[in-house]
Scaffold this motif. Structure first.
Motif, short mmCIF file in Angstrom:
data_model
loop_
_atom_site.label_atom_id
_atom_site.label_comp_id
_atom_site.label_asym_id
_atom_site.label_seq_id
_atom_site.Cartn_x
_atom_site.Cartn_y
_atom_site.Cartn_z
N ALA A 162 -4.07 56.60 -4.98
CA ALA A 162 -3.69 57.38 -3.81
C ALA A 162 -3.40 58.83 -4.18
CB ALA A 162 -2.46 56.75 -3.15
N GLY A 165 -6.52 60.76 -4.75
CA GLY A 165 -7.43 60.85 -3.61
C GLY A 165 -8.77 60.20 -3.85
N GLU A 189 -5.95 63.39 -12.72
CA GLU A 189 -4.62 63.19 -12.14
C GLU A 189 -3.65 62.68 -13.20
OE1 GLU A 189 -1.44 62.99 -9.61
OE2 GLU A 189 -3.38 63.95 -9.24
#
Length: 551
Positions: A162, A165, A189
């Protein structure tokens, strides 16, 4: 073993060191037992009797007590930050099931993203992977990123998916494994780390390299791995004061469509790189089933991998690099991926001329699936192959991952002897953290290739891990990688169980202690035990020293 890491001597500080009573791997004298280092240069190699006559109180004298002095290793393909992260994160190489993996995640303490490396479901009895929600629960809500052993896919928790993305990205499904674009986004990330942490990871990797006899590492940076900031941190070690580290040979894997764009890319980097090459991916990996194949994977009906660049894009890149006189190149593993790379060479040659292509010294990384025609084409264009011998050691055995994924095609993987026979320049590396920074194990893997016809001699394998690495990077000093008078004093000292001379007899590899062979001695690698590094020296500066060296 305690590690001593001395600070770099001042530029005007000249040190003379005499190594004696050992064995020196040198083309200057196959019987050499001693070597004199004057500052950053090998000043002399020769006999013990001659060493006695030149020894004096002004120099440091190191009694080798039978140890071997040999040119330092060059790893031709590494990822510095990724190696440091793997060394300092959750180790998953011994995991044999999804349940064991979840237990390891649950037992891991700490804050922030939970990073891990090394799982390989091809070694599991049941290859089923855990769900993203299971990872989330096991980690207590911490974001989880667990890199597969080949670093071309990963398992991620639902919270990390999440945050990155991943929804809608290529390579993302409802499961925990991410590939292609989703893998890149998830890795970026997970790697949102402060500069101090990145430097600490790089330092850890460089220290490990020095402990294992490496004097240089080819850093394969790219936008999808660590970005420009990571490249700059890696390249800065070459000029860092106060810490003596192996030399970084930096590459940047970003596509250029023209000479002008290539020049602009190089100008914008802010650091000097050896080429626009390395992990500019034409395809992915066999293990993650993303390497581009002519026909499908044997264990996954309908899957043929991914082609990330077209032949036209790759050809434009090679033409642009050739016009600038710099190295271009790609990560290419599958046979369909190599088809695209070879077509790119033809297209580039048609645009700028074959001579310019050859002169640029382009390099292709991995090149695991090359048939006879491909080998001849690589030789024609003087493309260097940068290969990883321990891939074969890890996955080339009967029933191993290669055979699982490729069936009978696995027999012809990593054709080292075919490359040599055709005159294809070849150098070797680890692709760390995919395989460890263990150079003698990598040399041994060349001798024990699963296909006997593709085995090469210990001498060829050793040169591929040393001098060839400098040549592949188009290093400015042509004497790098050898221990002869006038050459750079870049070497390692090894405690060895036994030294032998390898004598090549056609395709048959044999060992001999006959001094009439007049071939420098190398460690006997059939003992199953790697030599132990006692010291690593780069340009006369000590990078690593074991207390045993001077005790």
């Amino acid at each position: 073993m305690t590690i001593e890491r001395p600070t770099t001597p001042a530029p005007n500080e000249r040190k003379v060191v005499l190594y004696r009573n050992g064995s020196v791997y040198t083309a200057a004298d196959p019987f050499a037992t001693a070597m004199l280092v004057d500052g950053d240069t090998v000043a002399w190699v020769g006999s013990e009797q001659a060493a006695s006559s030149i020894a004096d109180s002004s120099m440091e004298i190191i009694d080798l007590r039978g140890a071997l002095v040999a040119p330092g290793f060059v790893d031709s393909h590494v990822h510095l930050t990724e190696t440091g992260i793997a060394l300092g994160s959750l180790q998953l190489g011994g995991i044999r099931s999804a349940r064991q993996l979840l237990d390891a995640v649950a037992a891991s303490n700490g804050d922030g993203p939970l990073l891990g490396h090394g799982w390989d479901e091809s070694t599991w009895e049941d290859p089923a992977l855990p769900a993203a929600e299971e990872l989330e629960q096991a980690a207590g809500g911490r974001p989880v990123f667990l890199a597969r052993v080949d670093a071309h896919s990963a398992l991620v928790s639902s919270s990390l998916a999440a945050a990155a993305g991943l929804g809608g990205l290529d390579g993302y499904t409802t499961g925990s494994q991410v590939k292609r674009a989703a893998h890149t986004a998830a890795r970026q990330e997970a790697r949102r780390l402060p500069e101090a942490s990145l430097l600490a990871y790089q330092r850890r990797a460089l220290t490990a390299a020095a402990e294992n006899g490496y004097v240089a590492l080819a850093e394969m940076a790219a936008p999808h791995i660590g970005g420009v900031s990571d490249l700059r941190l890696a390249a800065a070690w070459n000029t860092a004061s106060g810490e003596a580290m192996p030399e970084i040979l930096p590459y940047w894997g970003e596509l250029a469509t023209s000479e002008e764009q290539a020049r602009a890319l190089l100008d914008d980097l802010g650091v000097s790189v050896r080429g626009l090459a390395g992990d500019l991916n034409i395809d992915g990996s066999i293990g993650s089933r993303t390497a581009a194949l002519r026909s499908g994977y044997s264990d996954a009906a309908g899957e043929r991998g991914s082609l990330f660049l077209s032949a036209e894009q790759a050809g434009a890149h090679l033409a642009a690099c050739s016009l600038l006189g710099i190295q271009g190149g790609f990560h290419v593993i599958g046979d369909a991926g190599l088809d695209a790379a070879l077509e790119a060479l033809e297209l580039a040659a048609a645009e700028v001329g074959e001579q310019r292509i050859r002169a640029a010294g382009h390099r292709f990384e991995h090149v695991e699936m090359a048939d006879a025609n491909a080998v001849q084409q690589l030789a024609r264009f003087a493309v260097t192959v940068s290969a990883q011998p321990r891939f074969d050691a890890a996955w080339g055995n009967d029933g191993g991952m290669y055979e699982q994924r490729l069936g009978s095609r696995s027999r012809s993987m990593n054709p080292f002897a075919s490359f040599y026979a055709a005159g294809v320049p070849i150098c070797f590396g680890s692709d760390s953290p995919v395989t460890p920074l263990r150079p003698w194990s990598s040399v041994r893997a060349c001798l024990e290739h699963h296909n006997h016809a593709e085995r090469i001699s210990a001498r060829a394998a050793f040169l591929g891990h040393t001098r060839a690495g400098w040549r592949a990077a188009k290093y400015q000093n042509p004497m790098a990688g050898q221990l002869v008078p006038g050459a750079p004093a870049s070497f390692a000292v090894w405690d060895v169980e036994e030294l032998m001379v390898q004598v090549a007899d056609g395709r048959v590899q044999s060992w001999s202690t006959d001094p009439r062979a007049r071939t420098p001695l190398l460690p006997a690698l059939d003992t199953g035990v790697d030599p132990v590094c006692l010291q690593t020296v780069k340009d006369g500066i000590e990078l690593y020293s074991s207390p045993a060296l001077r005790s």
